[in-house]
Structures are given as structure tokens and as C-alpha cells.
Design a protein around this motif. Sequence first.
Motif, PDB file in Angstrom:
ATOM      1  N   GLY A 286       0.818  -1.208   0.000  1.00 41.82           N
ATOM      2  CA  GLY A 286       0.000   0.000   0.000  1.00 41.82           C
ATOM      3  C   GLY A 286       0.854   1.262   0.000  1.00 41.82           C
ATOM      4  N   VAL A 287       0.192   2.411   0.007  1.00 40.46           N
ATOM      5  CA  VAL A 287       0.913   3.674  -0.121  1.00 40.46           C
ATOM      6  C   VAL A 287       1.702   4.041   1.133  1.00 40.46           C
ATOM      7  N   VAL A 288       1.297   3.566   2.308  1.00 35.62           N
ATOM      8  CA  VAL A 288       2.034   3.896   3.527  1.00 35.62           C
ATOM      9  C   VAL A 288       3.413   3.265   3.490  1.00 35.62           C
ATOM     10  N   HIS A 289       3.485   1.992   3.097  1.00 36.44           N
ATOM     11  CA  HIS A 289       4.781   1.301   3.007  1.00 36.44           C
ATOM     12  C   HIS A 289       5.536   1.701   1.752  1.00 36.44           C
ATOM     13  N   ARG A 290       4.844   1.788   0.624  1.00 39.23           N
ATOM     14  CA  ARG A 290       5.513   1.999  -0.666  1.00 39.23           C
ATOM     15  C   ARG A 290       5.986   3.432  -0.873  1.00 39.23           C
ATOM     16  N   HIS A 291       5.177   4.418  -0.443  1.00 31.69           N
ATOM     17  CA  HIS A 291       5.508   5.823  -0.694  1.00 31.69           C
ATOM     18  C   HIS A 291       5.614   6.653   0.589  1.00 31.69           C
TER      19      HIS A 291
ATOM     20  N   PHE B  89       3.370   7.452   2.874  1.00 30.62           N
ATOM     21  CA  PHE B  89       2.263   8.346   3.202  1.00 30.62           C
ATOM     22  C   PHE B  89       2.051   8.328   4.719  1.00 30.62           C
ATOM     23  N   GLY B  90       1.479   9.409   5.238  1.00 28.56           N
ATOM     24  CA  GLY B  90       1.248   9.505   6.677  1.00 28.56           C
ATOM     25  C   GLY B  90       0.038   8.731   7.153  1.00 28.56           C
ATOM     26  N   GLY B  91      -0.878   8.391   6.242  1.00 26.50           N
ATOM     27  CA  GLY B  91      -2.091   7.691   6.644  1.00 26.50           C
ATOM     28  C   GLY B  91      -3.167   8.661   7.098  1.00 26.50           C
ATOM     29  N   GLY B  92      -4.358   8.121   7.313  1.00 25.52           N
ATOM     30  CA  GLY B  92      -5.484   8.948   7.727  1.00 25.52           C
ATOM     31  C   GLY B  92      -5.561   9.086   9.233  1.00 25.52           C
ATOM     32  N   PRO B  93      -6.592   9.789   9.745  1.00 24.34           N
ATOM     33  CA  PRO B  93      -6.756   9.959  11.197  1.00 24.34           C
ATOM     34  C   PRO B  93      -6.972   8.613  11.896  1.00 24.34           C
ATOM     35  N   GLU B  94      -6.516   8.520  13.120  1.00 22.19           N
ATOM     36  CA  GLU B  94      -6.660   7.274  13.890  1.00 22.19           C
ATOM     37  C   GLU B  94      -7.828   7.380  14.882  1.00 22.19           C
ATOM     38  N   THR B  95      -8.761   8.310  14.646  1.00 25.30           N
ATOM     39  CA  THR B  95      -9.832   8.558  15.607  1.00 25.30           C
ATOM     40  C   THR B  95     -10.965   7.547  15.476  1.00 25.30           C
ATOM     41  N   HIS B  96     -11.883   7.584  16.445  1.00 28.64           N
ATOM     42  CA  HIS B  96     -13.048   6.692  16.433  1.00 28.64           C
ATOM     43  C   HIS B  96     -13.915   6.968  15.214  1.00 28.64           C
ATOM     44  N   GLY B  97     -14.386   5.903  14.592  1.00 28.37           N
ATOM     45  CA  GLY B  97     -15.287   6.045  13.463  1.00 28.37           C
ATOM     46  C   GLY B  97     -14.593   6.166  12.118  1.00 28.37           C
TER      47      GLY B  97
ATOM     48  N   HIS C  66      -7.566   4.450   7.677  1.00 26.39           N
ATOM     49  CA  HIS C  66      -6.288   4.622   8.372  1.00 26.39           C
ATOM     50  C   HIS C  66      -5.087   4.555   7.431  1.00 26.39           C
ATOM     51  N   ARG C  67      -5.078   3.613   6.477  1.00 27.56           N
ATOM     52  CA  ARG C  67      -3.903   3.424   5.614  1.00 27.56           C
ATOM     53  C   ARG C  67      -4.252   3.539   4.126  1.00 27.56           C
ATOM     54  N   LYS C  68      -5.367   4.167   3.805  1.00 30.68           N
ATOM     55  CA  LYS C  68      -5.784   4.294   2.407  1.00 30.68           C
ATOM     56  C   LYS C  68      -5.227   5.577   1.801  1.00 30.68           C
ATOM     57  N   PRO C  69      -5.140   5.646   0.459  1.00 30.53           N
ATOM     58  CA  PRO C  69      -4.487   6.799  -0.171  1.00 30.53           C
ATOM     59  C   PRO C  69      -5.287   8.086  -0.147  1.00 30.53           C
TER      60      PRO C  69
ATOM     61  N   LYS D  65       0.868   8.972 -10.700  1.00 35.47           N
ATOM     62  CA  LYS D  65       0.257   9.130  -9.375  1.00 35.47           C
ATOM     63  C   LYS D  65       0.749   8.024  -8.456  1.00 35.47           C
ATOM     64  N   ARG D  66       1.136   8.404  -7.239  1.00 39.93           N
ATOM     65  CA  ARG D  66       1.632   7.399  -6.285  1.00 39.93           C
ATOM     66  C   ARG D  66       0.451   6.577  -5.759  1.00 39.93           C
ATOM     67  N   MET D  67       0.478   5.288  -6.083  1.00 43.92           N
ATOM     68  CA  MET D  67      -0.639   4.400  -5.773  1.00 43.92           C
ATOM     69  C   MET D  67      -0.092   3.104  -5.181  1.00 43.92           C
ATOM     70  N   PRO D  68      -0.973   2.256  -4.600  1.00 46.43           N
ATOM     71  CA  PRO D  68      -0.519   0.933  -4.186  1.00 46.43           C
ATOM     72  C   PRO D  68      -0.059   0.138  -5.403  1.00 46.43           C
ATOM     73  N   GLY D  69       0.851  -0.808  -5.194  1.00 47.59           N
ATOM     74  CA  GLY D  69       1.317  -1.628  -6.310  1.00 47.59           C
ATOM     75  C   GLY D  69       2.531  -2.461  -5.938  1.00 47.59           C
ATOM     76  N   HIS D  70       3.125  -3.083  -6.959  1.00 50.15           N
ATOM     77  CA  HIS D  70       4.277  -3.965  -6.749  1.00 50.15           C
ATOM     78  C   HIS D  70       5.475  -3.145  -6.293  1.00 50.15           C
ATOM     79  N   MET D  71       6.143  -3.600  -5.238  1.00 53.96           N
ATOM     80  CA  MET D  71       7.263  -2.864  -4.669  1.00 53.96           C
ATOM     81  C   MET D  71       8.510  -3.735  -4.701  1.00 53.96           C
ATOM     82  N   GLY D  72       9.641  -3.135  -5.085  1.00 56.51           N
ATOM     83  CA  GLY D  72      10.912  -3.857  -5.114  1.00 56.51           C
ATOM     84  C   GLY D  72      11.060  -4.703  -6.361  1.00 56.51           C
ATOM     85  N   ALA D  73      12.053  -5.609  -6.353  1.00 49.75           N
ATOM     86  CA  ALA D  73      12.343  -6.512  -7.472  1.00 49.75           C
ATOM     87  C   ALA D  73      12.578  -5.737  -8.764  1.00 49.75           C
ATOM     88  N   ARG D  74      13.367  -4.671  -8.675  1.00 56.14           N
ATOM     89  CA  ARG D  74      13.692  -3.880  -9.862  1.00 56.14           C
ATOM     90  C   ARG D  74      15.183  -3.578  -9.877  1.00 56.14           C
ATOM     91  N   ASN D  75      15.718  -3.308 -11.058  1.00 59.99           N
ATOM     92  CA  ASN D  75      17.128  -2.951 -11.168  1.00 59.99           C
ATOM     93  C   ASN D  75      17.375  -1.604 -10.497  1.00 59.99           C
TER      94      ASN D  75
END
Length: 197
Positions: free
Chosen positions: A105-110, A112-120, A124-127, A143-153
Amino acid sequence: MTGLIGRKLGMTRVFDAEGTHVPVTVIEAGPCPVVQVGQSQVQLGFGVKKPKRTAKALAGHVKKAGLETAPRVPPKAGETVTVAIFAAGDRVKVTGVTKGRGFQGVVHRHHFGGGPETHGNTRHRKPGSIAPGTDPSRIIKGKRMPGHMGARNFTELGLRVVKVDAERNLLFLGGSVPGPMNGLLTVRKQGGPSRHD
């Protein structure tokens, strides 16, 4: 000759003349037999393939160069290039295939800070929003989106050769290099200015 094929053995540290510890990556570089020489290119080999896993075309290509067994990585035919082409203090660039991380996802790949961690909240980890509305009514390329990460030259530039062990065909490079342990690498002389100077 300005480059070699090698294998990443792992990381350790060495101490310089002042006693400062230097983190280094140890690379088993060469010896690399020269399999073929073109007009402006030299084809190198590294390691040994099992005869039963060697294609007949590759075996014939290697036999023409005067070698007994096929190198694991097919490359003035018959000669051998060793780590002696490098010296302590040289700047090199190292190319390898980075570790594969799968679909991320975008938090690991790019980062991103993530969304609010509040009730309701359920994002939390969507773009979040990914495109403008009416104009241009599409997602912009790149556009920075979720996708395949690593395994590149990937090429790491400006690494310094800390130590050369010609007897054991080992290169000690300051810092880290791309790829997993036992991953294949290409080590070449930098040739120009580096961002680390």
C-alpha cells in the motif's frame, strides 16, 4: 576493463587507521572469465553452472571461448578478470536487483502519513483522493498508488572501495548495496564525479 560480476555475501565492519569503524558490504567479485569480445563490449561470466542445466547453445558459446564449464552468468575470450582492477579508495557504482516486497500500500511503498486514527474513521492506511473532479476527469500519470514494490534494477552510485582482498576475491565497499544476500551484482568504476565527494 572497468567492471566485474560479483555476489553479495553480507555486511560487516572494518576499522580504519584512526580506529573509526566503517560499515562495509562484502562482495565476492570474480574471477570473471572473458567469454566474448565485441567491437565495443566485453562479455563476462561468473560462477559455474551444472552441465545438465546448461543449454547446448550456451555450452557451445563457452567452448568456443576455451572454457570447460559454462559460467552462471553468460558474458579477449579465455582471459580472466579479477578484483585486482580495483584499489582501495576507488569510487564504484553497483547494480543489482532490489529485494521484492510484493504488493504494498501507499504507507509502506511511498511513506504516506495515513489517515486519522480517531473513532469512526475507516481510512487509516488508504491513499485518499486520487484525482481531480471535472478537469481533467482522469488520474494523472505517475500518481503514487498501491502496487508492486521492489524486485527492480537499481544502481547505487559513488560507493568507496575500503579494502581489496585479492587472495579471496573479496571487495569491501563502504555502505550498503541493493539486493539480498547471495544476489548477483555488477561492480563498475565510477568514472566521473560522485554526489558523495
